[in-house]
Each structure stands twice: as structure tokens, then as C-alpha cells.
Design a protein around this motif. Structure first.
Motif, PDB file in Angstrom:
ATOM      1  N   ALA A 169      72.682  -0.906  39.783  1.00  0.00           N
ATOM      2  CA  ALA A 169      71.572  -1.046  38.836  1.00  0.00           C
ATOM      3  C   ALA A 169      70.344  -0.298  39.336  1.00  0.00           C
ATOM      4  O   ALA A 169      69.690   0.447  38.588  1.00  0.00           O
ATOM      5  N   VAL A 170      70.040  -0.466  40.618  1.00  0.00           N
ATOM      6  CA  VAL A 170      68.881   0.215  41.204  1.00  0.00           C
ATOM      7  C   VAL A 170      69.084   1.730  41.165  1.00  0.00           C
ATOM      8  O   VAL A 170      68.164   2.486  40.823  1.00  0.00           O
ATOM      9  N   ALA A 171      70.311   2.184  41.486  1.00  0.00           N
ATOM     10  CA  ALA A 171      70.600   3.614  41.479  1.00  0.00           C
ATOM     11  C   ALA A 171      70.434   4.217  40.089  1.00  0.00           C
ATOM     12  O   ALA A 171      70.076   5.391  39.950  1.00  0.00           O
ATOM     13  N   ALA A 172      70.682   3.412  39.050  1.00  0.00           N
ATOM     14  CA  ALA A 172      70.545   3.884  37.669  1.00  0.00           C
ATOM     15  C   ALA A 172      69.111   3.797  37.169  1.00  0.00           C
ATOM     16  O   ALA A 172      68.808   4.248  36.076  1.00  0.00           O
ATOM     17  N   GLY A 173      68.244   3.208  37.982  1.00  0.00           N
ATOM     18  CA  GLY A 173      66.840   3.145  37.605  1.00  0.00           C
ATOM     19  C   GLY A 173      66.386   1.825  37.024  1.00  0.00           C
ATOM     20  O   GLY A 173      65.264   1.703  36.529  1.00  0.00           O
ATOM     21  N   TRP A 174      67.259   0.826  37.046  1.00  0.00           N
ATOM     22  CA  TRP A 174      66.905  -0.487  36.536  1.00  0.00           C
ATOM     23  C   TRP A 174      66.430  -1.419  37.649  1.00  0.00           C
ATOM     24  O   TRP A 174      66.789  -1.248  38.815  1.00  0.00           O
ATOM     25  N   THR A 175      65.692  -2.431  37.259  1.00  0.00           N
ATOM     26  CA  THR A 175      65.358  -3.534  38.156  1.00  0.00           C
ATOM     27  C   THR A 175      66.376  -4.639  37.920  1.00  0.00           C
ATOM     28  O   THR A 175      66.470  -5.162  36.809  1.00  0.00           O
ATOM     29  N   PRO A 176      67.183  -5.019  38.929  1.00  0.00           N
ATOM     30  CA  PRO A 176      68.153  -6.093  38.729  1.00  0.00           C
ATOM     31  C   PRO A 176      67.469  -7.463  38.787  1.00  0.00           C
ATOM     32  O   PRO A 176      66.720  -7.752  39.715  1.00  0.00           O
ATOM     33  N   LEU A 177      67.716  -8.272  37.773  1.00  0.00           N
ATOM     34  CA  LEU A 177      67.248  -9.661  37.750  1.00  0.00           C
ATOM     35  C   LEU A 177      68.480 -10.537  37.915  1.00  0.00           C
ATOM     36  O   LEU A 177      69.378 -10.505  37.074  1.00  0.00           O
ATOM     37  N   GLU A 178      68.560 -11.286  38.986  1.00  0.00           N
ATOM     38  CA  GLU A 178      69.782 -12.002  39.321  1.00  0.00           C
ATOM     39  C   GLU A 178      69.627 -13.510  39.176  1.00  0.00           C
ATOM     40  O   GLU A 178      68.528 -14.059  39.318  1.00  0.00           O
ATOM     41  N   ALA A 179      70.754 -14.171  38.891  1.00  0.00           N
ATOM     42  CA  ALA A 179      70.770 -15.633  38.809  1.00  0.00           C
ATOM     43  C   ALA A 179      72.196 -16.118  39.051  1.00  0.00           C
ATOM     44  O   ALA A 179      73.160 -15.456  38.659  1.00  0.00           O
ATOM     45  N   ILE A 180      72.321 -17.280  39.690  1.00  0.00           N
ATOM     46  CA  ILE A 180      73.608 -17.914  39.970  1.00  0.00           C
ATOM     47  C   ILE A 180      73.608 -19.281  39.291  1.00  0.00           C
ATOM     48  O   ILE A 180      72.674 -20.073  39.470  1.00  0.00           O
ATOM     49  N   SER A 181      74.653 -19.578  38.531  1.00  0.00           N
ATOM     50  CA  SER A 181      74.681 -20.835  37.770  1.00  0.00           C
ATOM     51  C   SER A 181      75.371 -21.975  38.504  1.00  0.00           C
ATOM     52  O   SER A 181      75.369 -23.117  38.021  1.00  0.00           O
ATOM     53  N   ASN A 182      76.014 -21.688  39.639  1.00  0.00           N
ATOM     54  CA  ASN A 182      76.724 -22.725  40.404  1.00  0.00           C
ATOM     55  C   ASN A 182      77.752 -23.467  39.549  1.00  0.00           C
ATOM     56  O   ASN A 182      77.831 -24.700  39.554  1.00  0.00           O
ATOM     57  N   LEU A 183      78.521 -22.676  38.792  1.00  0.00           N
ATOM     58  CA  LEU A 183      79.644 -23.181  37.981  1.00  0.00           C
ATOM     59  C   LEU A 183      79.193 -24.114  36.854  1.00  0.00           C
ATOM     60  O   LEU A 183      79.992 -24.900  36.340  1.00  0.00           O
ATOM     61  N   ASP A 184      77.953 -24.026  36.454  1.00  0.00           N
ATOM     62  CA  ASP A 184      77.396 -24.878  35.404  1.00  0.00           C
ATOM     63  C   ASP A 184      77.209 -24.035  34.136  1.00  0.00           C
ATOM     64  O   ASP A 184      76.324 -23.186  34.070  1.00  0.00           O
ATOM     65  N   ASP A 185      78.059 -24.272  33.130  1.00  0.00           N
ATOM     66  CA  ASP A 185      78.007 -23.478  31.902  1.00  0.00           C
ATOM     67  C   ASP A 185      76.671 -23.624  31.176  1.00  0.00           C
ATOM     68  O   ASP A 185      76.136 -22.643  30.641  1.00  0.00           O
ATOM     69  N   ASN A 186      76.139 -24.842  31.132  1.00  0.00           N
ATOM     70  CA  ASN A 186      74.869 -25.064  30.444  1.00  0.00           C
ATOM     71  C   ASN A 186      73.723 -24.332  31.146  1.00  0.00           C
ATOM     72  O   ASN A 186      72.846 -23.741  30.495  1.00  0.00           O
ATOM     73  N   LYS A 187      73.766 -24.368  32.467  1.00  0.00           N
ATOM     74  CA  LYS A 187      72.731 -23.669  33.232  1.00  0.00           C
ATOM     75  C   LYS A 187      72.818 -22.164  32.990  1.00  0.00           C
ATOM     76  O   LYS A 187      71.793 -21.488  32.829  1.00  0.00           O
ATOM     77  N   GLN A 188      74.036 -21.642  32.942  1.00  0.00           N
ATOM     78  CA  GLN A 188      74.183 -20.203  32.721  1.00  0.00           C
ATOM     79  C   GLN A 188      73.708 -19.813  31.314  1.00  0.00           C
ATOM     80  O   GLN A 188      73.100 -18.747  31.132  1.00  0.00           O
ATOM     81  N   PHE A 189      73.957 -20.659  30.339  1.00  0.00           N
ATOM     82  CA  PHE A 189      73.474 -20.394  28.985  1.00  0.00           C
ATOM     83  C   PHE A 189      71.947 -20.306  28.979  1.00  0.00           C
ATOM     84  O   PHE A 189      71.359 -19.412  28.351  1.00  0.00           O
ATOM     85  N   GLU A 190      71.309 -21.207  29.703  1.00  0.00           N
ATOM     86  CA  GLU A 190      69.847 -21.168  29.807  1.00  0.00           C
ATOM     87  C   GLU A 190      69.382 -19.897  30.523  1.00  0.00           C
ATOM     88  O   GLU A 190      68.345 -19.322  30.177  1.00  0.00           O
ATOM     89  N   GLN A 191      70.162 -19.471  31.520  1.00  0.00           N
ATOM     90  CA  GLN A 191      69.809 -18.236  32.223  1.00  0.00           C
ATOM     91  C   GLN A 191      69.903 -17.031  31.293  1.00  0.00           C
ATOM     92  O   GLN A 191      69.055 -16.127  31.337  1.00  0.00           O
ATOM     93  N   VAL A 192      70.919 -17.008  30.440  1.00  0.00           N
ATOM     94  CA  VAL A 192      71.050 -15.931  29.458  1.00  0.00           C
ATOM     95  C   VAL A 192      69.845 -15.932  28.523  1.00  0.00           C
ATOM     96  O   VAL A 192      69.243 -14.883  28.252  1.00  0.00           O
ATOM     97  N   GLN A 193      69.472 -17.112  28.036  1.00  0.00           N
ATOM     98  CA  GLN A 193      68.310 -17.201  27.153  1.00  0.00           C
ATOM     99  C   GLN A 193      67.042 -16.717  27.846  1.00  0.00           C
ATOM    100  O   GLN A 193      66.213 -16.017  27.245  1.00  0.00           O
TER     101      GLN A 193
END
Length: 207
Positions: free
Chosen positions: A47-71
Motif C-alpha cells: 500500500a505504501v509503495a503504491a502511494g497510499w496510507t494504510p489504515l489497519e484494524a484487527i477484529s479479534n475474530l469478532d464479526d460485529n466489531k469488524q463490521f463497525e471497523q468497515v463502517q
């Protein structure tokens, strides 16, 4: 590491950012294996090589948490989302959210279930890989002679990878029942402790 690098390099990047300041989301459900750790780092580097800033998040196997991260990433107006979800069905509402926002979503090495939502998945052909692996093992068994017992460790069946690997195993074994008997099918849910405990029990039950 090489496999992770090759898979990451094949991701369909729709826009070349070149230091535009735009961001891409990299969302993993866990970093519980060396493969995921390496993949996570490679994707950030790409991502950095392509010129983007990577924004990262780990949901710890929690589907609801990952949905919130997507939002949250949608609200931050990322230009794309790379995701590793826990459950192939549970991720579909997140895909629809990305679709509504006009943000492309790419699933890394774990495809979603079939639906009317639009996304792209980049993965290995797990069924073919498993078939080749089992065929190689059976070639060794045939050369040595005799009949064998087998146990199969099966991952979380909410993950298409687990389904494909299981099916690849039985594609070969079902054609060689005169050579191998499957005495145990062990559900691991991708948990190493559970896999070890249940495999130990299977070995004790089938000395």
C-alpha cells in the motif's frame, strides 16, 4: 512469506495513488498465525509503495466489531478495503456497506459466500492444493504397501478455505477406500489448542 508476497502483489489495485495522501483500509480478523502476520506486513508495504496510507484494524475474530471497523473506514473515505473476515456469510452486510459507498472491497485469501453483494477475492485454489497433497501422500503409502488409517483436521466451516480443503481431501480419499480409512474428522475452528487436544484424543482412540 513468498506466497503472501505473491498474493498481495496480485491484488487488483484500481487506482495508482502515487503519494496522493489517500488511504486504504487493511482489516484482518486476527494475527494468530505466521502467515497472517507476514501477509499483514506485506499488504501494508504494498500500500505504501503504491502511494497510499494504510489504515489497519484487527477484529479479534469478532464479526460485529469488524463490521463497525468497515463502517469507520467508509466514514474516513478510504479508497479501498482489503479484508480478511472470520465468517463468509457474516461479512456480506459489510460488503453491501462498501458497495453503497462506492468503495471497492478485496478479500484476501478468504472469499465471501455467494450473494448479490459485489467484491473481489484473491486466494489460492485450496481444493486443488489439498488434492495434490493427499495424492502425494497416497503415492508414498502405495509404495510402502498395506492399509492406513487417517484423521483430518478441519478448520472453521464458516470459512470457504476450510470447506475447499476438506473437499479436496475427500476427492482423493473417497477414490482410495481400499488403501485408507478415515477414522476421525476433527473440527478445529482454526484453534491450535482445540486441534491439539482433539487430535490427541483421536490418536488415543485409534492406536
Amino acid at each position: 512469506m513468498l506466497a503472501a508476497s505473491m498474493a498481495a502483489a496480485s491484488l487488483p489495485m484500481l487506482v495508482k495513488a502515487q503519494d496522493s495522501g489517500e488511504a486504504v483500509a487493511i482489516l484482518f480478523d486476527s494475527l494468530q498465525s505466521p502467515f497472517w502476520v507476514t501477509s499483514f506486513e506485506v499488504l501494508k508495504e504494498k500500500a505504501v509503495a503504491a502511494g497510499w496510507t494504510p489504515l489497519e484494524a484487527i477484529s479479534n475474530l469478532d464479526d460485529n466489531k469488524q463490521f463497525e471497523q468497515v463502517q469507520s473506514m467508509i466514514q474516513r473515505k478510504v479508497v479501498g478495503i482489503i479484508i480478511v473476515q472470520t465468517d463468509s456469510n457474516a461479512v456480506i452486510p459489510a460488503i453491501r456497506e462498501a458497495n453503497a459507498a462506492g468503495i471497492p472491497m478485496v478479500h484476501f485469501n478468504r472469499p465471501p459466500a455467494a450473494s448479490d453483494a459485489t467484491s473481489v477475492a484473491v486466494q489460492a485454489d485450496n481444493r486443488a492444493i489439498m488434492k495434490s497433497t493427499v495424492e502425494a501422500l497416497l503415492d508414498i503409502a502405495k509404495a510402502k504397501g498395506g492399509k492406513y488409517q487417517a484423521a483430518i483436521l478441519i478448520g472453521d466451516l464458516g470459512d470457504q478455505n476450510a470447506i475447499q480443503r476438506r473437499d479436496g481431501f475427500f476427492d482423493v480419499v473417497d477414490q482410495n477406500k481400499d488403501l485408507v480409512e478415515v477414522v476421525s474428522q476433527i473440527s478445529t475452528e482454526w484453534n491450535a489448542d482445540k486441534a491439539f487436544a482433539d487430535l490427541t484424543n483421536a490418536l488415543q482412540a485409534n492406536p
